[in-house]
Motif scaffolding. Structure first.
Motif, short mmCIF file in Angstrom:
data_model
loop_
_atom_site.label_atom_id
_atom_site.label_comp_id
_atom_site.label_asym_id
_atom_site.label_seq_id
_atom_site.Cartn_x
_atom_site.Cartn_y
_atom_site.Cartn_z
N ASN A 287 0.83 -1.20 0.00
CA ASN A 287 0.00 0.00 0.00
C ASN A 287 0.87 1.26 0.00
O ASN A 287 1.80 1.37 0.78
N TYR A 288 0.59 2.15 -0.94
CA TYR A 288 1.25 3.45 -1.01
C TYR A 288 0.27 4.39 -1.69
O TYR A 288 -0.76 3.93 -2.21
N GLU A 289 0.57 5.68 -1.69
CA GLU A 289 -0.39 6.62 -2.26
C GLU A 289 -0.60 6.33 -3.74
O GLU A 289 0.36 6.23 -4.50
N GLY A 290 -1.83 6.17 -4.14
CA GLY A 290 -2.13 5.92 -5.55
C GLY A 290 -2.10 4.46 -5.95
O GLY A 290 -2.26 4.13 -7.12
N LYS A 291 -1.89 3.57 -4.99
CA LYS A 291 -1.78 2.13 -5.29
C LYS A 291 -2.99 1.62 -6.06
O LYS A 291 -4.14 1.91 -5.72
N LEU A 292 -2.75 0.87 -7.12
CA LEU A 292 -3.80 0.17 -7.85
C LEU A 292 -3.57 -1.32 -7.70
O LEU A 292 -2.45 -1.79 -7.91
N LYS A 293 -4.63 -2.06 -7.37
CA LYS A 293 -4.48 -3.51 -7.22
C LYS A 293 -4.59 -4.18 -8.59
O LYS A 293 -5.59 -4.83 -8.90
N LEU A 294 -3.59 -3.98 -9.42
CA LEU A 294 -3.56 -4.60 -10.74
C LEU A 294 -2.31 -5.46 -10.84
O LEU A 294 -1.28 -5.14 -10.24
N ILE A 295 -2.40 -6.53 -11.63
CA ILE A 295 -1.24 -7.40 -11.82
C ILE A 295 -0.08 -6.60 -12.39
O ILE A 295 1.07 -6.72 -11.97
N LEU A 296 -0.38 -5.72 -13.35
CA LEU A 296 0.70 -4.96 -13.99
C LEU A 296 1.39 -4.02 -13.00
O LEU A 296 2.60 -3.78 -13.11
N SER A 297 0.67 -3.52 -12.00
CA SER A 297 1.32 -2.69 -10.98
C SER A 297 2.30 -3.54 -10.19
O SER A 297 3.41 -3.10 -9.85
N GLY A 298 1.89 -4.78 -9.89
CA GLY A 298 2.76 -5.69 -9.15
C GLY A 298 4.06 -5.96 -9.90
O GLY A 298 5.14 -6.04 -9.31
N PHE A 299 3.96 -6.09 -11.22
CA PHE A 299 5.17 -6.34 -12.03
C PHE A 299 6.15 -5.18 -11.89
O PHE A 299 7.35 -5.37 -11.72
N HIS A 300 5.63 -3.97 -11.97
CA HIS A 300 6.46 -2.77 -11.80
C HIS A 300 7.09 -2.75 -10.40
O HIS A 300 8.27 -2.46 -10.24
N GLU A 301 6.28 -3.11 -9.42
CA GLU A 301 6.77 -3.02 -8.03
C GLU A 301 7.94 -3.98 -7.78
O GLU A 301 8.93 -3.61 -7.15
N VAL A 302 7.84 -5.22 -8.30
CA VAL A 302 8.95 -6.15 -8.06
C VAL A 302 10.19 -5.78 -8.88
O VAL A 302 11.31 -6.07 -8.46
N ALA A 303 9.98 -5.14 -10.03
CA ALA A 303 11.14 -4.71 -10.82
C ALA A 303 11.98 -3.72 -9.99
O ALA A 303 13.20 -3.83 -9.91
N LEU A 304 11.29 -2.77 -9.35
CA LEU A 304 12.02 -1.80 -8.53
C LEU A 304 12.58 -2.43 -7.26
O LEU A 304 13.72 -2.15 -6.88
N ALA A 305 11.81 -3.30 -6.64
CA ALA A 305 12.29 -3.95 -5.42
C ALA A 305 13.54 -4.77 -5.71
O ALA A 305 14.47 -4.83 -4.89
N SER A 306 13.61 -5.38 -6.90
CA SER A 306 14.75 -6.25 -7.21
C SER A 306 16.06 -5.47 -7.26
O SER A 306 17.12 -6.02 -6.96
N VAL A 307 15.99 -4.18 -7.60
CA VAL A 307 17.21 -3.36 -7.64
C VAL A 307 17.76 -3.20 -6.22
O VAL A 307 18.96 -3.38 -5.95
N GLU A 308 16.86 -2.89 -5.30
CA GLU A 308 17.27 -2.72 -3.90
C GLU A 308 17.77 -4.05 -3.33
O GLU A 308 18.73 -4.08 -2.56
N CYS A 309 17.13 -5.15 -3.72
CA CYS A 309 17.56 -6.48 -3.28
C CYS A 309 18.99 -6.73 -3.74
O CYS A 309 19.81 -7.29 -3.00
N PHE A 310 19.30 -6.33 -4.99
CA PHE A 310 20.66 -6.53 -5.52
C PHE A 310 21.67 -5.78 -4.65
O PHE A 310 22.69 -6.33 -4.25
N LYS A 311 21.35 -4.53 -4.34
CA LYS A 311 22.29 -3.71 -3.55
C LYS A 311 22.56 -4.35 -2.19
O LYS A 311 23.68 -4.30 -1.68
#
Lengths: 337, 106
Positions: A287-311
């Protein structure tokens, strides 16, 4: 204890795509899910319903989406721990320690929670003190048919599970099928078979009835059912089988000390990190401001999370952003020449 | 726009105004009406926005489709006047609608 770069909780579309985004960055992940198969809500709630808003895929079903994602992550040879629920998450020597209900233990710098609305569990009967009968006289699934031989069994529900088990168990037990309305929902040949058995007097069907009361101390002795007009009937019963589908329960996630907003986890939308370093949340559960419960939003979210995971997983390496179309390294990881 | 009244099983009631084209479930969630969980977000895939519609209104509304009735089988204590609030779309005709939320949703 298994060491991994990332533990992903939830094998729905978002959890599966997380494997991909981590994999192309060279990170190893494991996926844990309480269901017996990958796909999450897509496979459990709407395997046959078409989805129309996956970019570049005009139409696909929940099952097709899941199959394609599994195909897409094949090169990474990721282990899926199915039928397992994460029970415990705690901090240990700068890493996260994760333990499942099957006793599997993981040590990891990163956890991605892609748990949808929580784990799926059978919907329980809504009567007081029902717990004392569960596992003895009341069941929500049939694991071993042998235990259901030569008994008086009452089956509740109007869908495929209730109908299929009525047919199967009627071969060697006395079955009463009880449903709150007259219509059953199942394959035509199943419905025909049920009608035939009823006609032959081999099973008894009670509609429109609902469970009113259970009689018995340690074990069920009989049950009372009631219709819409208040008419009741008592039935001698050894076993109750209840098939009212699955419910989603947030479960232990609520106890991990993360900042929550109702049933969702608050995240930083820059990297989808929760209030704890190294724990991320993506998909319907975040949950964050503007969150949409769509599969495509989830794809975007894990793409960004994976960068931080790498670091976090490779603190001594510099993260380099790369395209799959041009990166030799990524193409190697995907097994492309 | 319609005024919708939500009663809980203990008799407490709250009335909210909901814009046309929203669903009764969306109105409830936006106004933080307790007793409506709406776990699946309105895709008719769970039964946690289950409500009892007052009889006089129940018969006036468009009937539930098969998928909704199947889902209501899974709801907590379904009755003759059970509906999923995510499948009731607000129109001016629903002004004054009264629904009761069940004791719990699952």
């Amino acid at each position: 204890m298994i060491k991994t770069d990332v533990v992903i909780i939830g094998a729905g579309p978002v959890g599966l795509f997380a494997v991909h985004q981590l994999g192309i960055k060279g990170l190893k992940a494991v996926v844990i899910d309480n269901l017996d198969k990958a796909g999450g809500q897509c496979i459990e709630l709407y395997p046959d319903k078409p989805i129309y808003d996956i970019p570049a895929v005009p139409e696909c079903t929940g099952k097709e989406l899941t199959d394609r994602l599994l195909e897409q992550i094949k090169p990474f040879k990721t282990t899926l721990y199915l039928n397992e629920r994460v029970e415990e998450v705690k901090s240990e020597n700068g890493n996260w320690f994760v333990k499942t209900n099957n006793g599997n233990e993981f040590s990891t710098p990163n956890i991605i929670i892609a748990g949808g609305v929580g784990s799926f569990e059978p919907r329980k009967l809504a009567l007081k003190n029902i717990e004392k009968f569960e596992g003895k006289s009341i069941f929500y699934a049939v694991k071993n048919k042998e235990e259901f031989k030569n008994k008086n069994i009452c089956i509740f529900g109007g869908g495929d599970s209730a109908l299929d088990w009525t047919l199967e168990l009627s071969k060697f037990s006395n079955i009463t099928l009880i449903h709150r309305r007259d219509e059953f929902r199942g394959a035509q040949h199943t419905l025909d078979a049920i009608k035939k058995l009823e006609g032959q007097g081999k099973i008894s069907i009670k509609t429109p009835f609902q469970l009113e009361k259970i009689e018995g101390d340690d074990e069920v002795k009989s049950i009372t059912i009631k219709d819409d007009n208040g008419k009741t009937e008592k039935i001698k019963t050894d076993i109750i089988l209840s098939f009212f589908g699955l419910v989603m329960k947030l479960g232990p996630i609520a106890e991990w000390g993360l900042n929550m907003d109702k049933k969702t986890i608050s995240v930083n939308p820059n990297n989808f990190e929760t209030s704890k370093k190294g724990i991320f949340a993506a998909g319907d559960i975040c949950n964050y401001e503007g969150k949409l419960k769509l599969i495509l939003s989830g794809f975007h979210e894990v793409a960004l999370a994976s960068v931080e995971c790498f670091k976090r997983a490779r603190p001594n390496e510099k993260y380099r952003f790369e395209f799959t179309t041009s990166s030799k390294t990524i193409q190697d990881r995907l097994g492309k020449k | 726009m319609a005024k919708i009244t939500f009663k809980d099983y203990q008799g407490n009631s709250r009335t909210i105004e909901v814009d046309n084209r929203l669903t009764v479930m969306e109105g409830a969630v936006q106004n933080e009406i307790p007793g409506i969980d709406a776990d699946c977000g309105g895709s008719m895939a769970c039964a946690t926005c289950h409500v009892y519609v007052e009889e006089s209104w129940f018969n006036k509304m468009p009937k539930a489709e098969d998928g909704e009735v199947d889902m209501i089988d899974m709801a907590f204590e379904p009755k003759k006047n059970s509906r999923l609030s995510c499948q009731i779309t607000i129109t001016d005709d629903l002004d004054g609608l009264v629904v009761t939320t069940p004791e719990k949703q699952s």
